[in-house]
Write a protein that holds these residues in place. Structure first.
Motif, short mmCIF file in Angstrom:
data_model
loop_
_atom_site.label_atom_id
_atom_site.label_comp_id
_atom_site.label_asym_id
_atom_site.label_seq_id
_atom_site.Cartn_x
_atom_site.Cartn_y
_atom_site.Cartn_z
N ILE A 1 31.30 -31.55 122.33
CA ILE A 1 32.60 -31.32 122.21
C ILE A 1 32.73 -29.92 122.19
O ILE A 1 32.36 -28.89 121.54
N SER A 2 33.46 -29.50 123.48
CA SER A 2 33.36 -28.11 124.09
C SER A 2 34.54 -27.32 123.06
O SER A 2 34.70 -26.17 122.95
N ASN A 3 35.60 -28.19 122.71
CA ASN A 3 36.78 -27.44 122.00
C ASN A 3 37.33 -28.61 121.58
O ASN A 3 38.08 -29.66 122.09
N VAL A 4 37.59 -28.63 120.16
CA VAL A 4 38.14 -29.81 119.40
C VAL A 4 39.61 -29.84 119.66
O VAL A 4 40.39 -30.94 119.44
N ASN A 5 40.42 -28.50 120.02
CA ASN A 5 41.66 -28.56 120.24
C ASN A 5 42.08 -28.99 121.83
O ASN A 5 43.34 -29.11 122.01
N SER A 6 41.37 -29.28 122.63
CA SER A 6 41.74 -29.66 124.19
C SER A 6 42.19 -30.98 124.13
O SER A 6 41.78 -31.79 123.41
N GLU A 7 43.16 -31.13 125.25
CA GLU A 7 43.96 -32.38 125.47
C GLU A 7 42.80 -32.83 126.53
O GLU A 7 42.44 -32.30 127.53
N PRO A 8 42.65 -34.40 126.22
CA PRO A 8 41.74 -34.86 127.28
C PRO A 8 42.62 -35.24 128.43
O PRO A 8 43.68 -35.46 128.55
N ILE A 9 41.86 -35.01 129.92
CA ILE A 9 42.28 -35.21 131.08
C ILE A 9 42.45 -36.44 131.47
O ILE A 9 41.78 -37.54 130.92
N ASP A 10 43.68 -36.77 132.13
CA ASP A 10 43.83 -38.23 132.51
C ASP A 10 42.69 -38.85 133.39
O ASP A 10 42.43 -37.95 134.16
#
Length: 908
Positions: A132-141
């Motif tokens: 997990i590179s960034n716990v706050n990132s939003e998953p890309i569709d």
């Protein structure tokens, strides 16, 4: 990975892409390293050499896992790397950590199993590395978000960046972590632990770094496990030394535990890391180290025997053994092995004392996963992972798997040593024991057959003679004496056979539901006359907590109470006998057998002569009588030993207390199951059979028995009623008659020469025609398991000799549907009061019979040839059932003269 260049507004950007195969297609995954980027600064081979040289120096040291954590942090650049090991209950503990100084340490902290649930653990078997590179990132569709052919959701378990749950992301957020990587450590196809990296800011690891970490994790897992299992290796060394010691021929001591007690005590304790041990055989207890006292150990052995386990362990003894609270300072933890050799029990019990532990958890382990308002599962937020302490009492340090395995290996080695020292002696003992058991079983079977078979004839012919309505009163009294004497002899024989069965280990419980109150009332009625005859009082006292309907072995309970009441009345000349019955519920927490829910407590007290202390010691020994019993010269001395064994079989024990010249009290308890009135099967009232109802088929019955008296008994019982009966002296003759005559039912004795009943039954039932013939076994065997053997050969029923005539008629009715005429049964068309030979045998009713038949019948009556009469009656029965029944009635009631007179008057 595939290198792809994407051009946007004349600017090109290079990305690493991965193709992952799925059913009927491929998934393209594009990595976009927008965060802190970590790749190798040294060539792969050089880095590998550095790692292995570092690990080689540390492999044999206790800080091996710590060195691994340091190397992984060096490779990945994470702020912290931990090594996390799973316990047997799937909780875990941090066993190594390398971190920056400003971070809170997690080393030694315990995490509950719910922190990494089963689904999360399963993912490591699919893909070992998760990032997990960034716990706050939003998953890309996803494009598309369903499989274009199957229209099913895409399987992303092999994805590096999408194979984690929102629950795990939230968990990292709660820890204050922005990026993380976990690698599963799989050992022998089992998830042993996890290497986890934590970073306080977003962080990306290149494909090369990830693959190197996976490779390194797979390479070091065996060494990591070995380093962690150093105690296990030490234990194996102890086992080998013990094994060598036990095989040493210098030590001639045959008792295994005595030999073991001479061994180094410290090694014996270190084998399982215990503080104390007890080596127990018989009443001898050898204590090593810190242990409970001998009486407490003896109580423990009694309890362990009830558990019936070869190996038993717990680190919370007081939770399952109430007395454990009293010995918690020495034995909160218990590990025991049991060995049964040469009919002797040996126990080795290791002890660990109570350790009032303070377990350090990473937060409260009792927090639950919660469900949010939008029905999404979230981890209940821990504001921090600060140290949370839990105090545990009456608990020892848990036994590790390798310690339990060590105890088991010692048990195996003790067994091997015993076999190597005494294999020949053991084989001889086994052969002798088997020969003795075979001889005892053969003796029991022969005695059962030889003793019960003559009694079958005595009691059976008594029943036939008593059927006569014209028997003079004096003869009826004489017959009653013969019958009572035969029943008494049967009781004595059964006692001897019961004792033999007990000694051969072939006594079982035959459970049934019954009305206990009714049994007590029957016993009171049974002994009331004898009590009054001796001028005594008989008092039955039953408390309100005694259940009315119970399930246990009714026959054995009745026999025990009859034995005790007989003894009480036999040795009491004044005063009386009191029977007190109480009940209590079984505490479910202490009930190892959930089938039972009640205890029945029975005391039988008399005011008789009492028993001397010398006689009390041998009271329950077979064939031993007290001094007062010898003076009376009654009984066999078997009643009490058998009663005690029966009571023990029913879950209790029989004890006695007595004062000479004052009286005796017998006390016993049995475990029962309380049932309801709806569980009780009402036994039908037995009615006396006097004939067959008219308009039925002519039933053919074959009697097979090698004893002439047994065949005659069945012939005289069945023929007068209107059955066609033939007999055979063995199975071979029975087969010939069956093939030619095709009987509806066969009464089959099982023990016969030439061909026994087992073989004959198998051959008959092995044919299509034989399936239509009912076969009922008649046997003198007293073994309960004999019934199962007999039925397995194909028999449809099973009756023991000596039998009651009602058993015979009930079995016939059940198997082939015969309808009988019963005495005083007004519902039948023909009742006993309607059979008047003067009205039935008239000139008109017998006019159509042939002169030859009449002459033969008169001659048979004159000669009192029962068999000839029955054969002649069978000839006319299909067309003249009333005449046939009336002739049988006259024969049955010994009215030969009247029958002959009627024939001569009406057929001159």
């Amino acid at each position: 990975p595939i290198q792809l260049n994407f051009i946007k507004e004349t600017q090109a950007k290079s990305y690493q892409c991965f193709l992952r195969r799925q059913t009927e297609g491929l998934i393209l995954e594009i990595e976009i390293p927008d965060y802190e980027y970590k790749t190798f600064e040294l060539p792969f081979n050089n880095l590998l050499k550095i790692c292995y040289s570092q690990l080689k120096e540390t492999k044999k040291k206790s800080n091996f896992s710590q060195k691994i954590a340091k190397i992984f942090r060096y490779i990945t650049g994470f702020n912290r790397v931990i090594i996390y090991r799973f316990n047997e209950d799937q909780s875990g503990v941090v066993i190594a950590e390398d971190k920056e100084d400003n971070l809170t340490s997690l080393l030694g902290l315990h995490f509950p199993a719910t922190d990494i649930p089963a689904g999360g653990r399963q993912l490591y078997y699919e893909t070992s590395l998760h990032l997990i590179s960034n716990v706050n990132s939003e998953p890309i569709d996803l494009i598309p978000n369903h499989h274009p052919i199957t229209q099913k959701p895409l399987n992303l378990k092999q994805s590096i960046f999408r194979n984690f749950s929102p629950c795990h992301v939230q968990y990292l957020k709660n820890m204050g972590i922005s990026a993380g990587m976990t690698i599963g450590l799989i050992h022998e196809q089992k998830l042993w632990g996890i290497i986890a990296g934590h970073h306080c800011t977003p962080k990306y690891l290149s494909y090369e770094v990830r693959e190197f970490c996976k490779f390194l994790a797979e390479s070091i897992i065996d060494d990591l496990v070995k380093a962690e299992n150093s105690q296990k290796q030490h234990q194996e060394a102890i086992i080998k030394k013990l094994q060598t010691y036990l095989k040493t021929p210098v030590n001639k001591e045959k008792n295994l535990l005595v030999r073991l007690s001479h061994y180094d005590h410290e090694s014996l304790l270190k084998l399982v890391n215990a503080q104390g041990a007890a080596l127990c055989y018989g009443k001898t207890i050898i204590q090593v180290g810190k242990t409970p006292n001998k009486s407490d150990i003896q109580d423990l052995i009694t309890w362990l025997n009830q558990q019936n386990q070869e190996l038993f362990c717990t680190h919370k003894l007081s939770k399952i053994y109430p007395q454990g609270k009293l010995i918690k300072d020495q034995a909160s933890g218990l590990l025991a092995i049991s060995i049964i050799l040469h009919n002797h029990a040996y126990h080795i019990i290791w002890f660990r004392p109570e350790v009032i532990q303070t377990v350090n958890w990473a937060g409260d382990p009792h927090q639950n996963i919660i469900v949010a308002e939008n029905n999404e599962i979230e981890i209940s937020p821990r504001n921090s992972f600060e140290l949370w302490k839990e105090t545990v009492q009456e608990t020892a340090v848990p036994w590790e798997n390798f310690e339990i395995n060590g105890a088991e290996k010692l048990r195996d080695n003790l067994m091997l040593a015993a076999l190597e020292f005494s294999q020949t002696a053991l084989e001889n003992a086994v052969q002798k024991a088997e020969a003795a058991n075979r001889a005892k079983s053969e003796f029991l079977a022969n005695m059962s057959h030889e003793l019960r078979t003559p009694l079958n004839a005595i009691l059976g012919f008594c029943q036939i003679i008593r059927r006569s309505q014209l028997l003079p009163l004096e003869h009826q009294d004489n017959l009653s004496i013969i019958n009572r004497s035969g029943e008494h002899l049967l009781t004595l024989i059964n006692q001897v056979l019961d004792l033999a069965k007990i000694e051969a280990g072939r006594v079982n419980l035959n459970l049934s539901n019954f009305d206990f109150y009714h049994l007590l009332d029957d016993l009171e009625d049974l002994f009331q006359f004898k009590t009054e005859e001796k001028g005594l009082q008989l008092l039955f006292e039953r408390s309100a907590d005694v259940p009315q309907y119970i399930k246990t072995d009714q026959v054995k309970l009745r026999q025990v109470m009859i034995n005790l009441l007989n003894n009480a009345l036999k040795f009491t000349s004044e005063g009386g006998v009191s029977v007190r019955i109480n009940g209590k519920k079984i505490d479910e927490s202490q009930n190892n057998q959930s089938f039972y829910n009640r205890v029945i407590i029975i005391e039988i007290e008399d005011t008789g002569s009492g028993i001397s202390p010398e006689d009390l010691e041998n009271l329950f020994q077979p064939f031993v009588q007290t001094q007062s019993g010898s003076n009376i010269q009654e009984g066999t001395g078997l009643g009490l030993p058998i009663s005690r064994q029966f009571v023990r079989l029913m879950g209790g024990d029989l004890t006695v207390s007595s004062d000479l010249a004052k009286g005796t009290i017998f006390h016993f308890e049995i475990k029962v199951q309380e049932v309801t009135v709806h569980d009780i099967i009402i036994e039908p009232i037995q009615r006396r059979v006097i004939g067959l109802e008219p308009n039925q088929p002519i039933y053919r019955i074959l009697v097979v028995d090698d004893r002439w008296s047994n065949r005659q008994l069945m012939l005289k019982l069945l023929k007068p009623l209107g059955f066609q009966v033939k007999s055979a002296i063995n199975g071979q003759e029975a087969l010939k008659i069956w093939e030619q005559w095709q009987p509806h039912l066969i009464w089959m004795d099982m023990r016969m020469p030439v061909m026994d009943g087992y073989e004959a039954t198998k051959r008959i039932k092995g044919t299509i025609q034989g399936q239509a013939t009912a076969i009922i076994a008649l046997t003198a065997s007293v073994f309960e398991e004999e019934k199962a053997v007999v039925l397995s050969t194909g028999c449809d029923g099973f009756i023991r000799k000596p039998f009651r005539e009602a058993e015979i008629f009930n079995a016939i009715e059940k198997q082939i549907g015969v309808k009988f005429i019963y005495e005083d049964n007004h519902e039948n068309k023909i009742s006993v009061t309607e059979i008047n030979p003067d009205l039935i045998i008239t000139a008109e009713s017998i006019a159509h019979f042939s002169p030859t038949w009449i002459t033969q019948l008169k001659q048979a009556i004159t000669n009192i040839d029962i068999e000839k009469i029955c054969n002649l009656v069978e000839q006319i029965e299909p067309a003249n059932s009333l005449i046939a029944h009336t002739i049988n009635y006259c024969v049955e009631n010994f009215e030969y003269e009247k029958l002959l007179t009627l024939l001569e008057e009406n057929y001159p």
